[in-house]
Design an enzyme around this catalytic site. Sequence first.
Site, PDB file in Angstrom:
ATOM      1  N   ASP A   1     -12.873   9.515  -6.463  1.00  0.00           N
ATOM      2  CA  ASP A   1     -12.394   8.357  -7.229  1.00  0.00           C
ATOM      3  C   ASP A   1     -12.816   8.569  -8.674  1.00  0.00           C
ATOM      4  O   ASP A   1     -13.910   8.186  -9.082  1.00  0.00           O
ATOM      5  CB  ASP A   1     -13.009   7.062  -6.679  1.00  0.00           C
ATOM      6  CG  ASP A   1     -12.284   5.825  -7.183  1.00  0.00           C
ATOM      7  OD1 ASP A   1     -12.563   4.722  -6.670  1.00  0.00           O
ATOM      8  OD2 ASP A   1     -11.438   5.969  -8.092  1.00  0.00           O
TER       9      ASP A   1
ATOM     10  N   HIS B   1      -0.032   3.642 -10.339  1.00  0.00           N
ATOM     11  CA  HIS B   1      -0.987   4.063  -9.306  1.00  0.00           C
ATOM     12  C   HIS B   1      -0.279   4.889  -8.210  1.00  0.00           C
ATOM     13  O   HIS B   1      -0.230   4.472  -7.052  1.00  0.00           O
ATOM     14  CB  HIS B   1      -1.598   2.784  -8.706  1.00  0.00           C
ATOM     15  CG  HIS B   1      -2.837   2.963  -7.912  1.00  0.00           C
ATOM     16  ND1 HIS B   1      -2.893   3.689  -6.753  1.00  0.00           N
ATOM     17  CD2 HIS B   1      -4.092   2.472  -8.090  1.00  0.00           C
ATOM     18  CE1 HIS B   1      -4.114   3.632  -6.262  1.00  0.00           C
ATOM     19  NE2 HIS B   1      -4.866   2.930  -7.040  1.00  0.00           N
TER      20      HIS B   1
ATOM     21  N   GLU C   1      -2.872   8.967 -10.829  1.00  0.00           N
ATOM     22  CA  GLU C   1      -2.412   7.766 -11.527  1.00  0.00           C
ATOM     23  C   GLU C   1      -2.429   7.960 -13.043  1.00  0.00           C
ATOM     24  O   GLU C   1      -3.473   8.301 -13.608  1.00  0.00           O
ATOM     25  CB  GLU C   1      -3.319   6.598 -11.152  1.00  0.00           C
ATOM     26  CG  GLU C   1      -3.522   6.420  -9.646  1.00  0.00           C
ATOM     27  CD  GLU C   1      -4.779   5.670  -9.289  1.00  0.00           C
ATOM     28  OE1 GLU C   1      -5.184   4.788 -10.075  1.00  0.00           O
ATOM     29  OE2 GLU C   1      -5.359   5.972  -8.231  1.00  0.00           O
TER      30      GLU C   1
ATOM     31  N   ARG D   1       0.854  -1.223   0.000  1.00  0.00           N
ATOM     32  CA  ARG D   1       0.000   0.000   0.000  1.00  0.00           C
ATOM     33  C   ARG D   1       0.870   1.247   0.000  1.00  0.00           C
ATOM     34  O   ARG D   1       1.419   1.668   1.041  1.00  0.00           O
ATOM     35  CB  ARG D   1      -0.903   0.015   1.223  1.00  0.00           C
ATOM     36  CG  ARG D   1      -1.766   1.268   1.359  1.00  0.00           C
ATOM     37  CD  ARG D   1      -2.907   1.307   0.401  1.00  0.00           C
ATOM     38  NE  ARG D   1      -3.813   0.180   0.607  1.00  0.00           N
ATOM     39  CZ  ARG D   1      -4.792  -0.126  -0.247  1.00  0.00           C
ATOM     40  NH1 ARG D   1      -4.976   0.605  -1.316  1.00  0.00           N
ATOM     41  NH2 ARG D   1      -5.565  -1.174  -0.021  1.00  0.00           N
TER      42      ARG D   1
ATOM     43  N   ARG E   1       1.480  -6.412  -9.751  1.00  0.00           N
ATOM     44  CA  ARG E   1       1.936  -5.829  -8.477  1.00  0.00           C
ATOM     45  C   ARG E   1       2.134  -6.883  -7.393  1.00  0.00           C
ATOM     46  O   ARG E   1       2.611  -6.574  -6.303  1.00  0.00           O
ATOM     47  CB  ARG E   1       0.977  -4.737  -8.002  1.00  0.00           C
ATOM     48  CG  ARG E   1      -0.424  -5.230  -7.683  1.00  0.00           C
ATOM     49  CD  ARG E   1      -1.281  -4.097  -7.153  1.00  0.00           C
ATOM     50  NE  ARG E   1      -2.623  -4.591  -6.792  1.00  0.00           N
ATOM     51  CZ  ARG E   1      -3.500  -3.862  -6.106  1.00  0.00           C
ATOM     52  NH1 ARG E   1      -3.184  -2.637  -5.706  1.00  0.00           N
ATOM     53  NH2 ARG E   1      -4.706  -4.356  -5.806  1.00  0.00           N
TER      54      ARG E   1
HETATM   55  O1  TA6 Z   1      -7.333   4.440  -7.451  1.00  0.00           O
HETATM   56  C1  TA6 Z   1      -8.358   3.839  -8.121  1.00  0.00           C
HETATM   57  C2  TA6 Z   1      -8.798   2.577  -7.388  1.00  0.00           C
HETATM   58  O2  TA6 Z   1      -9.330   1.666  -8.330  1.00  0.00           O
HETATM   59  C3  TA6 Z   1      -9.809   2.913  -6.291  1.00  0.00           C
HETATM   60  O3  TA6 Z   1     -11.140   2.591  -6.703  1.00  0.00           O
HETATM   61  C4  TA6 Z   1      -9.348   2.067  -5.097  1.00  0.00           C
HETATM   62  O4  TA6 Z   1      -9.894   0.761  -5.151  1.00  0.00           O
HETATM   63  C5  TA6 Z   1      -7.834   2.109  -5.313  1.00  0.00           C
HETATM   64  O5  TA6 Z   1      -7.682   1.914  -6.715  1.00  0.00           O
HETATM   65  C6  TA6 Z   1      -7.039   1.159  -4.448  1.00  0.00           C
HETATM   66  O6  TA6 Z   1      -7.183  -0.157  -4.899  1.00  0.00           O
HETATM   67  P1  TA6 Z   1      -6.418  -1.327  -4.073  1.00  0.00           P
HETATM   68  O7  TA6 Z   1      -6.799  -2.609  -4.776  1.00  0.00           O
HETATM   69  O8  TA6 Z   1      -4.947  -1.041  -4.160  1.00  0.00           O
HETATM   70  O9  TA6 Z   1      -6.920  -1.214  -2.659  1.00  0.00           O
END
Ligand code: TA6
Length: 282
Positions: free
Chosen positions: A200, A155, A257, A62, A85
């Site tokens: 989002d 991301h 992103e 994260r 990832r």
């Molecule tokens: O940043 C876009 C996104 O798809 C959000 O909807 C949220 O789910 C984020 O990615 C984080 O995703 P993750 O699977 O890393 O918790």
Amino acid sequence: MTDQIETAELHGQPVLKLQTPDGAVALVSLHGAQVLSWTPAGGEDRLYLSPKAVFDGQTAIRGGVPVCFPQFAGNGPLKAHGFARNRLWTLANQRAGKDYVVVTLRLEDNADTRALWPHAFAAEMSVSIGGGRLDMELEVTNTGKAPLSFTAALHTYLKVREVESLRIEGLRGLDYTDTADGGTLKKETGVGVMVDDEIDRIYHQAPATILVREDDRAMGIHAENFPDVVVWNPWVDKCARLADMPADGFRRMLCVEAAAVREPIELSPGADWWGRQSLVAM
Ligand code: TA6
């Protein structure tokens, strides 16, 4: 390996430590080919890495810059953001000059990935630092005999002083998919986008450069060949539901992103694609 690129460990996970003579430093995990931290020359770390991130070699870490491939979010049959990832990448190339250092990590298909996504591919993630810049490039080659298509994103988790105090500039007039509002298509009317709730959004046909402006600093974000830009902050409730985020972590991060989401990338056999995101610390 030059002294500007060292192997190290972070929470027991193998990472590459990149440093340049002018003092820029970055850590890149082999797990996920993920930039975990980046400190521009003379500056402070500008990427958010959750203090509760999991480093077990399986879980997506994260923070930093997760590589979303071959699927962005839930836009397909794979787990959210695809498998790249969650895989161990290998160091394919490294170069260092007087004012830069670059590493290239590589991921190829195997029986495990083909069971999830029935395609032969080679992905390479290049990370370069120097001065006030972090340059990242994802390249994907179709090494199979059939066409393939994918969606992807870098991301990027920016570390911010207070998410409510920043403005995102350069998005005015863009269409966006509001994922936080049932995927409704909307148009951005604000000169500067501010965050005071969950956000989002997938902005489409994004300009090459946008700016995240804070009280005492800014971040220039430049993308090439990624037609979309995703802006995300989970805010209070969603953040509380993320086991690998502290309750107030949403205040210290903003995801901007570089993405290819609305129009999947199509590759015929032997073809390749690349997309870049550069961060310039100001
Ligand atoms: O940043 C876009 C996104 O798809 C959000 O909807 C949220 O789910 C984020 O990615 C984080 O995703 P993750 O699977 O890393 O918790």
